[in-house]
Design a protein around this motif. Structure first.
Motif, PDB file in Angstrom:
ATOM      1  N   ALA A 266       0.834  -1.213   0.000  1.00  0.00           N
ATOM      2  CA  ALA A 266       0.000   0.000   0.000  1.00  0.00           C
ATOM      3  C   ALA A 266       0.862   1.254   0.000  1.00  0.00           C
ATOM      4  CB  ALA A 266      -0.928  -0.008   1.209  1.00  0.00           C
ATOM      5  N   GLU A 267       1.910   1.239   0.805  1.00  0.00           N
ATOM      6  CA  GLU A 267       2.797   2.399   0.884  1.00  0.00           C
ATOM      7  C   GLU A 267       3.440   2.683  -0.464  1.00  0.00           C
ATOM      8  OE1 GLU A 267       5.335   1.380   4.161  1.00  0.00           O
ATOM      9  OE2 GLU A 267       3.843   2.002   5.647  1.00  0.00           O
ATOM     10  N   GLY A 268       3.673   1.623  -1.230  1.00  0.00           N
ATOM     11  CA  GLY A 268       4.222   1.798  -2.572  1.00  0.00           C
ATOM     12  C   GLY A 268       3.267   2.525  -3.511  1.00  0.00           C
ATOM     13  N   TYR A 269       1.974   2.463  -3.200  1.00  0.00           N
ATOM     14  CA  TYR A 269       0.958   3.146  -4.009  1.00  0.00           C
ATOM     15  C   TYR A 269       0.506   4.457  -3.371  1.00  0.00           C
ATOM     16  CZ  TYR A 269       0.575  -1.024  -6.863  1.00  0.00           C
ATOM     17  OH  TYR A 269       0.851  -2.070  -7.714  1.00  0.00           O
ATOM     18  N   GLY A 270       1.115   4.819  -2.238  1.00  0.00           N
ATOM     19  CA  GLY A 270       0.781   6.079  -1.604  1.00  0.00           C
ATOM     20  C   GLY A 270      -0.440   6.041  -0.697  1.00  0.00           C
ATOM     21  N   PHE A 271      -0.822   4.875  -0.220  1.00  0.00           N
ATOM     22  CA  PHE A 271      -1.956   4.749   0.694  1.00  0.00           C
ATOM     23  C   PHE A 271      -1.475   4.427   2.099  1.00  0.00           C
ATOM     24  CE2 PHE A 271      -4.076   3.409  -3.331  1.00  0.00           C
ATOM     25  CZ  PHE A 271      -5.002   4.439  -3.392  1.00  0.00           C
ATOM     26  N   THR A 272      -2.274   4.818   3.068  1.00  0.00           N
ATOM     27  CA  THR A 272      -1.994   4.444   4.453  1.00  0.00           C
ATOM     28  C   THR A 272      -2.769   3.162   4.783  1.00  0.00           C
ATOM     29  OG1 THR A 272      -3.880   5.675   5.342  1.00  0.00           O
ATOM     30  CG2 THR A 272      -1.780   6.883   5.095  1.00  0.00           C
ATOM     31  N   VAL A 273      -2.423   2.533   5.876  1.00  0.00           N
ATOM     32  CA  VAL A 273      -3.135   1.323   6.291  1.00  0.00           C
ATOM     33  C   VAL A 273      -4.620   1.621   6.561  1.00  0.00           C
ATOM     34  CG1 VAL A 273      -3.296  -0.489   8.047  1.00  0.00           C
ATOM     35  CG2 VAL A 273      -1.073   0.144   7.100  1.00  0.00           C
ATOM     36  N   PRO A 274      -4.962   2.712   7.281  1.00  0.00           N
ATOM     37  CA  PRO A 274      -6.390   2.995   7.466  1.00  0.00           C
ATOM     38  C   PRO A 274      -7.123   3.211   6.132  1.00  0.00           C
ATOM     39  CG  PRO A 274      -5.103   4.229   9.063  1.00  0.00           C
ATOM     40  CD  PRO A 274      -4.127   3.616   8.100  1.00  0.00           C
ATOM     41  N   GLN A 275      -6.462   3.839   5.171  1.00  0.00           N
ATOM     42  CA  GLN A 275      -7.092   4.011   3.858  1.00  0.00           C
ATOM     43  C   GLN A 275      -7.334   2.661   3.195  1.00  0.00           C
ATOM     44  OE1 GLN A 275      -4.234   6.686   2.069  1.00  0.00           O
ATOM     45  NE2 GLN A 275      -5.559   8.470   2.425  1.00  0.00           N
ATOM     46  N   ILE A 276      -6.362   1.765   3.286  1.00  0.00           N
ATOM     47  CA  ILE A 276      -6.521   0.426   2.708  1.00  0.00           C
ATOM     48  C   ILE A 276      -7.662  -0.311   3.402  1.00  0.00           C
ATOM     49  CG2 ILE A 276      -5.407  -1.852   2.516  1.00  0.00           C
ATOM     50  CD1 ILE A 276      -4.505   0.169   0.406  1.00  0.00           C
ATOM     51  N   ARG A 277      -7.776  -0.158   4.719  1.00  0.00           N
ATOM     52  CA  ARG A 277      -8.867  -0.809   5.456  1.00  0.00           C
ATOM     53  C   ARG A 277     -10.226  -0.311   4.966  1.00  0.00           C
ATOM     54  NH1 ARG A 277      -8.531  -0.047  11.425  1.00  0.00           N
ATOM     55  NH2 ARG A 277     -10.143  -1.637  11.426  1.00  0.00           N
ATOM     56  N   VAL A 278     -10.350   1.002   4.746  1.00  0.00           N
ATOM     57  CA  VAL A 278     -11.609   1.564   4.252  1.00  0.00           C
ATOM     58  C   VAL A 278     -11.889   1.046   2.844  1.00  0.00           C
ATOM     59  CG1 VAL A 278     -12.778   3.690   3.538  1.00  0.00           C
ATOM     60  CG2 VAL A 278     -11.596   3.593   5.743  1.00  0.00           C
ATOM     61  N   ILE A 279     -10.895   1.076   1.975  1.00  0.00           N
ATOM     62  CA  ILE A 279     -11.069   0.575   0.606  1.00  0.00           C
ATOM     63  C   ILE A 279     -11.509  -0.886   0.629  1.00  0.00           C
ATOM     64  CG2 ILE A 279      -9.870   0.012  -1.554  1.00  0.00           C
ATOM     65  CD1 ILE A 279      -8.055   2.508  -0.956  1.00  0.00           C
ATOM     66  N   ALA A 280     -10.830  -1.703   1.441  1.00  0.00           N
ATOM     67  CA  ALA A 280     -11.157  -3.128   1.514  1.00  0.00           C
ATOM     68  C   ALA A 280     -12.578  -3.340   2.024  1.00  0.00           C
ATOM     69  CB  ALA A 280     -10.160  -3.854   2.409  1.00  0.00           C
ATOM     70  N   GLU A 281     -12.990  -2.556   3.001  1.00  0.00           N
ATOM     71  CA  GLU A 281     -14.346  -2.688   3.558  1.00  0.00           C
ATOM     72  C   GLU A 281     -15.397  -2.317   2.515  1.00  0.00           C
ATOM     73  OE1 GLU A 281     -17.080  -3.785   6.420  1.00  0.00           O
ATOM     74  OE2 GLU A 281     -14.904  -4.039   6.502  1.00  0.00           O
TER      75      GLU A 281
END
Length: 167
Positions: A27-42
């Motif tokens: 995710a960090e390689g794409y410029g996202f944070t972990v909380p952002q990834i969690r929201v996207i995944a949800e």
């Protein structure tokens, strides 16, 4: 039996952390944070969502979720549309571009990490791991069914081909 349950729970937790760390690195390689990834995944898992659902499911504050959603809207990942059933609320979904990108995204990096871990085992040990996972997943599915829990297809696990089920 409790010690087994403790060991399995802790093992699954360890594997989840391994996967989360791998996803965080990706995710960090794409410029996202972990909380952002969690929201996207949800949102991706549920197809549609709203701030209240995200707040509840992710166990985050409403203001944090709102901020994350707004940032992801700004990046063209999420979009808000009026809820056709309740004009006072909005529905949050992935944008078409994000959905296409995610659907095309392969999990090569994560698969390589898992393959690398499995390569530490010989072929017989790898087969034991696969058989054990099949048994555990099958038992969990039976338990869910017996307790009236439904699982959707995105939650399901494909059957891995073994010598027994190849025939």
């Amino acid at each position: 039996m409790l010690e087994r349950a403790d060991y399995l729970r802790e093992s699954i937790d360890f594997l989840q952390r391994f996967i989360a760390k791998s996803m965080q690195k990706e995710a960090e390689g794409y410029g996202f944070t972990v909380p952002q990834i969690r929201v996207i995944a949800e949102v991706m898992t549920n197809k549609t969502s709203n701030i209240k659902q995200l707040t509840h499911n992710l166990k985050m504050t409403q203001s944090s979720v709102s901020d994350i959603v707004e940032r992801l809207i700004g990046k063209g990942i999420l979009e808000k549309t009026p809820n056709p059933k309740d004009k006072r609320s909005v529905v949050i979904t992935l944008t078409k571009g994000a959905e296409d990108g995610i659907n095309k995204k392969d999990y090569t990096h994560l698969n390589e990490m898992i393959t690398g871990a499995l390569s530490q085992l010989n072929a017989e040990e790898q087969e034991i791991v696969m058989k054990g996972m099949q048994l555990l997943v099958g038992a969990v599915k039976e338990k869910m069914t017996s307790e009236g829990m439904n699982y959707n297809e995105s939650f399901d696990v494909m059957l891995f081909p073994t010598h027994e089920n190849k025939q």
